[in-house]
Design an enzyme around this catalytic site. Structure first.
Site, PDB file in Angstrom:
ATOM      1  N   SER A 136       0.839  -1.207   0.000  1.00 50.55           N
ATOM      2  CA  SER A 136       0.000   0.000   0.000  1.00 50.55           C
ATOM      3  C   SER A 136       0.872   1.255   0.000  1.00 50.55           C
ATOM      4  O   SER A 136       0.520   2.271  -0.591  1.00 50.55           O
ATOM      5  CB  SER A 136      -0.896   0.012   1.238  1.00 50.55           C
ATOM      6  OG  SER A 136      -1.718  -1.132   1.262  1.00 50.55           O
ATOM      7  N   GLN A 303     -38.882 -16.220   2.834  1.00 51.17           N
ATOM      8  CA  GLN A 303     -38.413 -14.833   2.711  1.00 51.17           C
ATOM      9  C   GLN A 303     -36.934 -14.717   3.054  1.00 51.17           C
ATOM     10  O   GLN A 303     -36.203 -13.909   2.483  1.00 51.17           O
ATOM     11  CB  GLN A 303     -39.218 -13.920   3.647  1.00 51.17           C
ATOM     12  CG  GLN A 303     -40.565 -13.547   3.086  1.00 51.17           C
ATOM     13  CD  GLN A 303     -41.238 -12.444   3.889  1.00 51.17           C
ATOM     14  OE1 GLN A 303     -40.708 -11.982   4.904  1.00 51.17           O
ATOM     15  NE2 GLN A 303     -42.412 -12.035   3.458  1.00 51.17           N
ATOM     16  N   GLN A 361     -23.984 -19.734   0.740  1.00 47.72           N
ATOM     17  CA  GLN A 361     -24.939 -20.071   1.803  1.00 47.72           C
ATOM     18  C   GLN A 361     -26.240 -20.623   1.208  1.00 47.72           C
ATOM     19  O   GLN A 361     -26.800 -21.594   1.705  1.00 47.72           O
ATOM     20  CB  GLN A 361     -25.218 -18.803   2.648  1.00 47.72           C
ATOM     21  CG  GLN A 361     -26.052 -19.044   3.877  1.00 47.72           C
ATOM     22  CD  GLN A 361     -25.334 -19.932   4.899  1.00 47.72           C
ATOM     23  OE1 GLN A 361     -24.114 -20.047   4.877  1.00 47.72           O
ATOM     24  NE2 GLN A 361     -26.097 -20.568   5.764  1.00 47.72           N
ATOM     25  N   ILE A 362     -26.683 -19.995   0.126  1.00 53.14           N
ATOM     26  CA  ILE A 362     -27.951 -20.418  -0.491  1.00 53.14           C
ATOM     27  C   ILE A 362     -27.821 -21.826  -1.089  1.00 53.14           C
ATOM     28  O   ILE A 362     -28.785 -22.585  -1.112  1.00 53.14           O
ATOM     29  CB  ILE A 362     -28.414 -19.366  -1.534  1.00 53.14           C
ATOM     30  CG1 ILE A 362     -28.881 -18.100  -0.795  1.00 53.14           C
ATOM     31  CG2 ILE A 362     -29.520 -19.900  -2.440  1.00 53.14           C
ATOM     32  CD1 ILE A 362     -29.132 -16.900  -1.671  1.00 53.14           C
ATOM     33  N   GLU A 388      -4.971  -3.821  -6.443  1.00 49.98           N
ATOM     34  CA  GLU A 388      -5.308  -2.523  -7.064  1.00 49.98           C
ATOM     35  C   GLU A 388      -5.750  -1.530  -5.994  1.00 49.98           C
ATOM     36  O   GLU A 388      -6.648  -0.719  -6.226  1.00 49.98           O
ATOM     37  CB  GLU A 388      -6.402  -2.703  -8.120  1.00 49.98           C
ATOM     38  CG  GLU A 388      -5.952  -3.476  -9.341  1.00 49.98           C
ATOM     39  CD  GLU A 388      -5.072  -2.658 -10.256  1.00 49.98           C
ATOM     40  OE1 GLU A 388      -5.377  -1.471 -10.465  1.00 49.98           O
ATOM     41  OE2 GLU A 388      -4.074  -3.203 -10.740  1.00 49.98           O
TER      42      GLU A 388
END
Ligand SMILES: Cc1cc2nc3c(=O)[nH]c(=O)nc-3n(C[C@H](O)[C@H](O)[C@H](O)COP(=O)(O)OP(=O)(O)OC[C@H]3O[C@@H](n4cnc5c(N)ncnc54)[C@H](O)[C@@H]3O)c2cc1C
Length: 408
Positions: A136, A303, A361-362, A388
């Site tokens: 950095s 949901q 996770q799904i 970057e």
């Protein structure tokens, strides 16, 4: 100057479809194999070169698209295909932009074509700036370039790290210190031509993700290159250094750093890559949620799952809008008064990381295996908050730009 528009024009739509076809038919089927092999997918790059998708002409055309959206759209589609292979295809562009930003017309004409090679003999290029102690903090760079006036040659010594295509590149672009007193203002960029003695590949890194992209150290030991390999030329460098010394002596005002302006313009392209990965993982998760049945109904009927997908899509669209805004600003020469380029990379990188985790996770247990692609996409996405400019550095740039304060 093109008006900002959310509709791609017909030509852009056709190009996007063409890239999408390559991403779906060539990159996707090859993705798992090259991820496992952790090697540069030369045959895929060659395929891309054969159809003109890996070529200087194609990237120049997209780079100079007046709407600014050409590169963003290209990156999103390629990285939707696969991020590791995608980076192997576009990594050369990072070095090419280094030459386009700083080189003379002659240098651009000589070196950029050699970075790509041709369809029968493809080549790649590397941009080498980062060092073990200068990530950095670019001003901590130690690689030295010393001018040997008698021979009109530059001599490079140092160790670069994390270089995409480092050591396997035909052309390396190396940033080095020419005046250590001036910090990052005392840096210059050099071309190391193919086959130059003294340049060697150090450690090749075994990575968490984007494993089809080669990342390695580059060691420079008494690398001698002709004076003509200094990007921009000696006169321009001498003038720039004289101005910087003058300013340092008079404790003069902070000048706008040209490198920072270049980063603002190039960061949206990296953000677009992150959008591509996020969109790919979201699409897999959406399909899965509609077809996977538990408790007698598709899991999307809950949901808890459906709202996650709603949030994922909302974040992806928001990230793309930031990327397109910044891309359009760069192409229109609008000043980045709120570091909009950094904003787009920050947000898209974070979204890619979050969305790929949600996708995993799904998919439940399947999401955690290499039978499904989201596990790889999650590993690939993680780099987008690191390279970057890390997310922290993007926030630093944005906060400094907004406030005008030297926030540390
Ligand atoms: C796969 C890969 C490919 C790469 N390709 C290239 C390439 O082609 N060419 C090239 O030159 N480089 C390349 N890089 C290098 C990349 O740009 C650096 O890894 C990145 O800039 C971060 O530097 P660092 O790894 O030394 O981390 P560090 O700078 O050591 O940072 C470590 C942590 O400290 C935080 N931090 C540091 N300073 C601050 C601060 N002031 N405020 C708050 N937080 C801070 C960072 O955000 C990070 O979380 C690549 C890296 C990777 C991993």
């Amino acid at each position: 100057m093109a008006e900002f528009a959310l509709d791609l024009n017909d030509e852009q739509k056709a190009v996007r479809e063409w890239i999408h076809g390559f991403a779906a038919d060539v990159m996707r089927p090859a993705a798992a194999e090259w991820d496992e092999r952790e090697e540069t997918p030369w045959p895929v790059i060659q395929e891309a070169a054969k159809i003109g998708l890996y070529s200087l002409d194609f990237y120049a055309q997209q780079f100079f698209d007046p709407t600014g959206l050409g590169i963003a759209m290209t990156m999103e589609e390629l990285f939707w295909g696969d991020a590791g292979i995608g980076l192997s295809i576009v990594g050369t562009g990072l070095a090419a932009v280094g030459v386009l930003a700083n080189g003379t017309e002659e240098q651009i004409g000589t070196w950029v074509p050699q970075m790509y090679g041709d369809a029968n003999d493809v080549k790649v290029a590397a941009f080498c700036s980062s060092e073990p102690d200068a990530g950095s903090d670019v001003s901590a760079m130690r690689t030295r370039a010393v001018y040997d006036e008698a021979k009109d040659e530059w001599v490079l010594n140092g160790t670069k790290t994390w270089a995409t295509n480092g050591g396997i590149a035909n052309v390396h672009v190396v940033v080095a210190v020419v005046d250590p007193e001036l910090g990052s203002k005392g840096h210059a960029s050099f071309i190391v031509p193919p086959g130059t003695k003294g340049l060697s590949q150090g450690q090749k890194f075994k990575k968490h993700g984007i494993r089809a992209s080669h990342t390695a150290e580059v060691v420079l030991e008494d690398v001698r290159i002709p004076g003509s390999c200094l990007l921009g030329g000696k006169d321009k460098l001498d003038e720039r250094l004289a101005r910087a010394r003058e300013r340092a002596k008079s404790g003069g005002e902070r000048v706008k750093n040209a490198a920072m302006a270049t980063f603002e313009a190039s960061r949206p392209a990296v953000g677009a890559q992150a959008v591509g990965i996020a969109r790919a993982a979201y699409e897999v998760a959406l399909d899965y949620a509609k077809t996977r049945v538990q408790f007698g109904r598709p899991i999307i009927d809950n949901q808890g799952v459906a709202f996650q997908l709603a949030d994922m899509r909302t974040q992806i669209d928001a990230a793309r809008l930031l990327v397109w805004r910044a891309s359009w600003m760069a192409a229109s020469g609008k000043p980045f008064t709120a570091a909009e380029g950094s904003m787009s990379k920050l947000y898209a990188g974070e979204v890619a990381k979050t969305v790929t985790a949600q996708a995993m996770q799904i998919l439940g247990g399947n999401g955690y295996t290499r039978e499904y692609p989201v596990e790889r996409m999650h590993r690939d996405a993680a780099i987008y908050t690191i390279f970057e400019g890390t997310s922290e550095i993007q926030r630093l740039v944005i906060a400094r730009t907004l406030s005008g304060m030297p926030i540390r």
